[in-house]
Design a protein around this motif. Structure first.
Motif, short mmCIF file in Angstrom:
data_model
loop_
_atom_site.label_atom_id
_atom_site.label_comp_id
_atom_site.label_asym_id
_atom_site.label_seq_id
_atom_site.Cartn_x
_atom_site.Cartn_y
_atom_site.Cartn_z
N TYR A 1 -2.18 13.56 -40.90
CA TYR A 1 -1.41 12.97 -42.00
C TYR A 1 0.08 13.27 -41.82
N ALA A 2 0.40 14.53 -41.50
CA ALA A 2 1.81 14.92 -41.33
C ALA A 2 2.46 14.12 -40.21
N LEU A 3 1.70 13.89 -39.14
CA LEU A 3 2.27 13.19 -37.99
C LEU A 3 2.39 11.68 -38.22
N PHE A 4 1.37 11.07 -38.82
CA PHE A 4 1.33 9.61 -38.91
C PHE A 4 1.99 9.05 -40.18
N GLN B 1 2.59 4.18 -45.36
CA GLN B 1 1.59 4.73 -46.28
C GLN B 1 0.21 4.74 -45.64
N ILE B 2 -0.44 5.91 -45.71
CA ILE B 2 -1.79 6.06 -45.16
C ILE B 2 -2.79 5.96 -46.31
N ILE B 3 -3.82 5.13 -46.12
CA ILE B 3 -4.84 4.97 -47.15
C ILE B 3 -5.97 5.96 -46.92
N GLU B 4 -6.31 6.19 -45.66
CA GLU B 4 -7.47 7.04 -45.38
C GLU B 4 -7.38 7.59 -43.96
N ILE B 5 -7.89 8.82 -43.79
CA ILE B 5 -8.05 9.39 -42.45
C ILE B 5 -9.51 9.81 -42.31
N ASN C 1 3.45 0.38 -35.16
CA ASN C 1 4.53 1.31 -34.84
C ASN C 1 3.98 2.66 -34.40
N ALA C 2 3.01 3.17 -35.17
CA ALA C 2 2.41 4.48 -34.86
C ALA C 2 1.75 4.45 -33.49
N LEU C 3 1.04 3.37 -33.21
CA LEU C 3 0.34 3.25 -31.93
C LEU C 3 1.34 3.31 -30.77
N ARG C 4 2.44 2.58 -30.91
CA ARG C 4 3.44 2.54 -29.82
C ARG C 4 4.15 3.88 -29.66
N GLN C 5 4.57 4.46 -30.81
CA GLN C 5 5.40 5.67 -30.75
C GLN C 5 4.63 6.91 -30.33
#
Length: 218
Positions: free
Chosen positions: A28-31, A36-40, A64-68
């Motif tokens: 959560y902290a990283l992504f 906004q994150i709905i679920e992990i 974006n997260a996938l690329r970075q």
């Protein structure tokens, strides 16, 4: 990769020695910096060990997260990230409820714009005034060491390292024994420390705690 882009990203090659709850908090902290994150979803069953799913509200955030973060050293192992084969149940339900995909497409096209503005902020001289009224952090003269406060109880060195590691010049994180809500982060120069300070000012590691960052006293 022929998997269609969607809101859910699939991560594998995760260090399976990490406890499930700590893993979820660290993910959560990283992504959450991307949107906004709905679920992990992370399970410790034999079949699912070393894997996790992160569900974003916006498609642009997932992309974006996938690329970075592709290959990012997460607990000393490079993460392998791809889009999940299907949208998560949460997103499927949301799409089913709102149905209007065209409208969602238009919203997604708008979504990357604020992100583009954010990347310009650290370079601009106006960065500090933009942040200070909201957070109102009295600051010290520039320093290569940053002082973090208002950190949540579950903060650990790994979480903070992952957040600050993406900025050039990062050296180390130092936690203060017996005080969970403060920490120090050292950079190679005060300029590099300033870029990280502006970018992460007010960042929420958890939903309730907005991190406060100042230059450490010399």
């Amino acid at each position: 990769m022929d998997i269609r882009p969607n809101h859910t990203i699939y991560i594998n090659n995760i260090n399976d020695k990490v406890k499930k709850e700590e893993l979820k908090r660290s993910l959560y902290a990283l992504f959450s910096q991307f949107g906004q994150i709905i679920e992990i979803v992370a399970m410790k069953t034999m079949k699912m060990r070393g894997q996790a799913f992160v569900v974003f509200k916006e498609l642009a955030a997932a992309t974006n997260a996938l690329r970075q973060l592709q290959g990012f050293p997460f607990y000393n192992k490079p993460m392998r990230i791809q889009y999940a084969k299907t949208d998560s149940e949460v997103i499927a339900k949301v799409k089913g409820t709102y149905g209007d995909k065209e409208k969602k497409k238009k919203e997604k096209k708008k979504a990357p714009e604020p992100a583009a503005n954010l990347t310009k902020k650290p370079a601009a001289g106006s960065a500090a005034p933009v942040h200070s009224p909201a957070v109102q952090v009295p600051d010290n003269p520039p320093n290569y060491i940053l002082f973090l406060s208002n950190l949540p109880e579950e903060t650990n060195e790994m979480m903070l390292s992952m957040l600050f590691n993406q900025f050039p010049g990062f050296k180390e994180v130092r936690l203060v024994p017996g005080k969970h809500d403060i920490a120090f982060v050292e950079f190679e120069s005060d300029t590099q420390a300033g870029v990280a300070k502006d970018a992460l000012q007010g960042f929420r590691i958890t939903a309730t705690c907005a991190m406060k960052i100042t230059y450490a006293k010399k």
